[in-house]
Design an enzyme around this catalytic site. Structure first.
Site, PDB file in Angstrom:
ATOM      1  N   THR A  16      39.421  36.604  29.507  1.00 37.64           N
ATOM      2  CA  THR A  16      38.216  36.824  30.319  1.00 37.64           C
ATOM      3  C   THR A  16      38.293  38.111  31.134  1.00 37.64           C
ATOM      4  O   THR A  16      37.261  38.634  31.539  1.00 37.64           O
ATOM      5  CB  THR A  16      37.983  35.642  31.286  1.00 37.64           C
ATOM      6  OG1 THR A  16      39.137  35.464  32.100  1.00 37.64           O
ATOM      7  CG2 THR A  16      37.677  34.369  30.530  1.00 37.64           C
ATOM      8  N   HIS A  71      45.552  50.966  33.073  1.00 36.50           N
ATOM      9  CA  HIS A  71      44.550  50.099  32.449  1.00 36.50           C
ATOM     10  C   HIS A  71      44.768  50.044  30.934  1.00 36.50           C
ATOM     11  O   HIS A  71      44.389  50.961  30.212  1.00 36.50           O
ATOM     12  CB  HIS A  71      43.121  50.571  32.762  1.00 36.50           C
ATOM     13  CG  HIS A  71      42.082  49.649  32.199  1.00 36.50           C
ATOM     14  ND1 HIS A  71      41.662  48.500  32.842  1.00 36.50           N
ATOM     15  CD2 HIS A  71      41.404  49.672  31.024  1.00 36.50           C
ATOM     16  CE1 HIS A  71      40.770  47.868  32.100  1.00 36.50           C
ATOM     17  NE2 HIS A  71      40.593  48.564  30.991  1.00 36.50           N
ATOM     18  N   ASN A  96      46.637  35.900  27.071  1.00 32.59           N
ATOM     19  CA  ASN A  96      45.495  35.678  26.194  1.00 32.59           C
ATOM     20  C   ASN A  96      45.004  37.022  25.680  1.00 32.59           C
ATOM     21  O   ASN A  96      44.809  37.954  26.463  1.00 32.59           O
ATOM     22  CB  ASN A  96      44.371  34.956  26.947  1.00 32.59           C
ATOM     23  CG  ASN A  96      44.772  33.549  27.345  1.00 32.59           C
ATOM     24  OD1 ASN A  96      45.380  32.827  26.561  1.00 32.59           O
ATOM     25  ND2 ASN A  96      44.472  33.161  28.572  1.00 32.59           N
ATOM     26  N   CYS A 129      42.585  46.415  37.958  1.00 33.21           N
ATOM     27  CA  CYS A 129      42.980  47.766  38.402  1.00 33.21           C
ATOM     28  C   CYS A 129      42.894  47.831  39.922  1.00 33.21           C
ATOM     29  O   CYS A 129      43.806  48.339  40.583  1.00 33.21           O
ATOM     30  CB  CYS A 129      42.075  48.838  37.792  1.00 33.21           C
ATOM     31  SG  CYS A 129      42.510  49.340  36.116  1.00 33.21           S
ATOM     32  N   HIS A 159      47.380  41.152  31.042  1.00 30.10           N
ATOM     33  CA  HIS A 159      48.048  40.386  32.100  1.00 30.10           C
ATOM     34  C   HIS A 159      48.854  39.257  31.485  1.00 30.10           C
ATOM     35  O   HIS A 159      48.497  38.710  30.436  1.00 30.10           O
ATOM     36  CB  HIS A 159      47.044  39.831  33.117  1.00 30.10           C
ATOM     37  CG  HIS A 159      45.904  39.069  32.517  1.00 30.10           C
ATOM     38  ND1 HIS A 159      44.816  39.682  31.940  1.00 30.10           N
ATOM     39  CD2 HIS A 159      45.683  37.731  32.393  1.00 30.10           C
ATOM     40  CE1 HIS A 159      43.974  38.763  31.501  1.00 30.10           C
ATOM     41  NE2 HIS A 159      44.478  37.556  31.759  1.00 30.10           N
ATOM     42  N   ASP A 182      47.081  33.881  40.842  1.00 31.41           N
ATOM     43  CA  ASP A 182      45.795  33.636  40.185  1.00 31.41           C
ATOM     44  C   ASP A 182      44.829  32.986  41.185  1.00 31.41           C
ATOM     45  O   ASP A 182      45.217  32.118  41.974  1.00 31.41           O
ATOM     46  CB  ASP A 182      45.989  32.732  38.964  1.00 31.41           C
ATOM     47  CG  ASP A 182      44.803  32.768  38.028  1.00 31.41           C
ATOM     48  OD1 ASP A 182      44.922  33.333  36.926  1.00 31.41           O
ATOM     49  OD2 ASP A 182      43.730  32.231  38.405  1.00 31.41           O
ATOM     50  N   CYS A 237      37.157  47.646  37.122  1.00 30.43           N
ATOM     51  CA  CYS A 237      38.116  46.672  36.587  1.00 30.43           C
ATOM     52  C   CYS A 237      38.790  45.995  37.775  1.00 30.43           C
ATOM     53  O   CYS A 237      39.466  46.640  38.581  1.00 30.43           O
ATOM     54  CB  CYS A 237      39.156  47.335  35.695  1.00 30.43           C
ATOM     55  SG  CYS A 237      40.493  46.194  35.248  1.00 30.43           S
TER      56      CYS A 237
HETATM   57  P1  5GP Z   1      42.431  35.246  31.040  1.00 30.53           P
HETATM   58  O1  5GP Z   1      41.571  34.107  30.575  1.00 30.53           O
HETATM   59  O2  5GP Z   1      41.733  36.579  30.888  1.00 30.53           O
HETATM   60  O3  5GP Z   1      43.782  35.219  30.405  1.00 30.53           O
HETATM   61  O4  5GP Z   1      42.706  34.974  32.561  1.00 30.53           O
HETATM   62  C1  5GP Z   1      42.183  35.670  33.615  1.00 30.53           C
HETATM   63  C2  5GP Z   1      42.707  35.013  34.863  1.00 30.53           C
HETATM   64  O5  5GP Z   1      42.380  35.822  35.966  1.00 30.53           O
HETATM   65  C3  5GP Z   1      42.127  33.624  35.148  1.00 30.53           C
HETATM   66  O6  5GP Z   1      43.188  32.675  35.253  1.00 30.53           O
HETATM   67  C4  5GP Z   1      41.369  33.798  36.456  1.00 30.53           C
HETATM   68  O7  5GP Z   1      41.469  32.670  37.291  1.00 30.53           O
HETATM   69  C5  5GP Z   1      42.030  35.017  37.061  1.00 30.53           C
HETATM   70  N1  5GP Z   1      41.159  35.838  37.898  1.00 30.53           N
HETATM   71  C6  5GP Z   1      39.896  36.253  37.586  1.00 30.53           C
HETATM   72  N2  5GP Z   1      39.404  37.020  38.582  1.00 30.53           N
HETATM   73  C7  5GP Z   1      40.379  37.092  39.532  1.00 30.53           C
HETATM   74  C8  5GP Z   1      40.438  37.728  40.805  1.00 30.53           C
HETATM   75  O8  5GP Z   1      39.515  38.399  41.266  1.00 30.53           O
HETATM   76  N3  5GP Z   1      41.596  37.573  41.506  1.00 30.53           N
HETATM   77  C9  5GP Z   1      42.650  36.848  41.030  1.00 30.53           C
HETATM   78  N4  5GP Z   1      43.726  36.752  41.807  1.00 30.53           N
HETATM   79  N5  5GP Z   1      42.606  36.220  39.829  1.00 30.53           N
HETATM   80  C10 5GP Z   1      41.484  36.341  39.095  1.00 30.53           C
HETATM   81 ZN    ZN Z   2      42.085  47.667  34.636  1.00 26.32          ZN
END
Ligand code: 5GP
Ligand code: ZN
Length: 125
Positions: A106, A45, A98, A7, A111, A29, A4
């Site tokens: 995603t 988690h 989300n 995590c 979060h 982000d 994850c």
């Molecule tokens: P979700 O669509 O799940 O609400 O948003 C996930 C967010 O995590 C997205 O805005 C994406 O840009 C961010 N994100 C995905 N992978 C990483 C990562 O490895 N590092 C950081 N800092 N943000 C991430």
């Molecule tokens: Zn996690």
């Protein structure tokens, strides 16, 4: 949880934290949608809002194994702290989580997006 990404970031194994305590961590982000776009996550988690469990009505929080209510309190304390660190407490910000497929979650680790640093659109959809 193994594999994850959030995590790993929350536990300091990768990336840069802008705020953390025993329960939560915050980091920017990777694909910011506004001048400020920071994510706040629990160090435990929990997959999404749907996976939060608050215990019974007379539930008392045990420090050794805090209930999810403790995490929620810490997450919102951290949101205010991040807003202060980023200098947007006064100007304002939007908080989004989300949850699930239709919301296009995603990353399956709970979060909260803190978005601000400019005037946002009235419509969020
Ligand atoms: P979700 O669509 O799940 O609400 O948003 C996930 C967010 O995590 C997205 O805005 C994406 O840009 C961010 N994100 C995905 N992978 C990483 C990562 O490895 N590092 C950081 N800092 N943000 C991430
Ligand atoms: Zn996690």
């Amino acid at each position: 949880m193994e594999d994850c990404i959030f995590c790993k970031i929350a536990n300091g194994e990768m990336g840069t934290l802008i705020y953390e305590n025993e329960y939560v961590a915050a980091f920017d982000d990777i694909n910011p949608q506004a001048p400020v776009h920071t994510l706040v996550v629990p160090k435990k988690h929990i997959e999404s809002i749907e996976d939060l469990h608050f215990g019974g009505e007379n539930h008392e929080c045990n420090h050794d194994e805090p209930c999810d209510g403790k995490y929620i309190k810490e997450l919102f304390k951290a949101i205010k702290e991040v807003a202060k660190i980023k200098g947007i407490s006064e100007s304002g910000y939007r908080v989004i989580s989300n949850c699930g497929k239709d919301a296009k979650q995603t990353v399956n680790h709970l979060h909260f997006h803190i978005i601000g640093g400019r005037e946002l659109n009235v419509q969020i959809l």
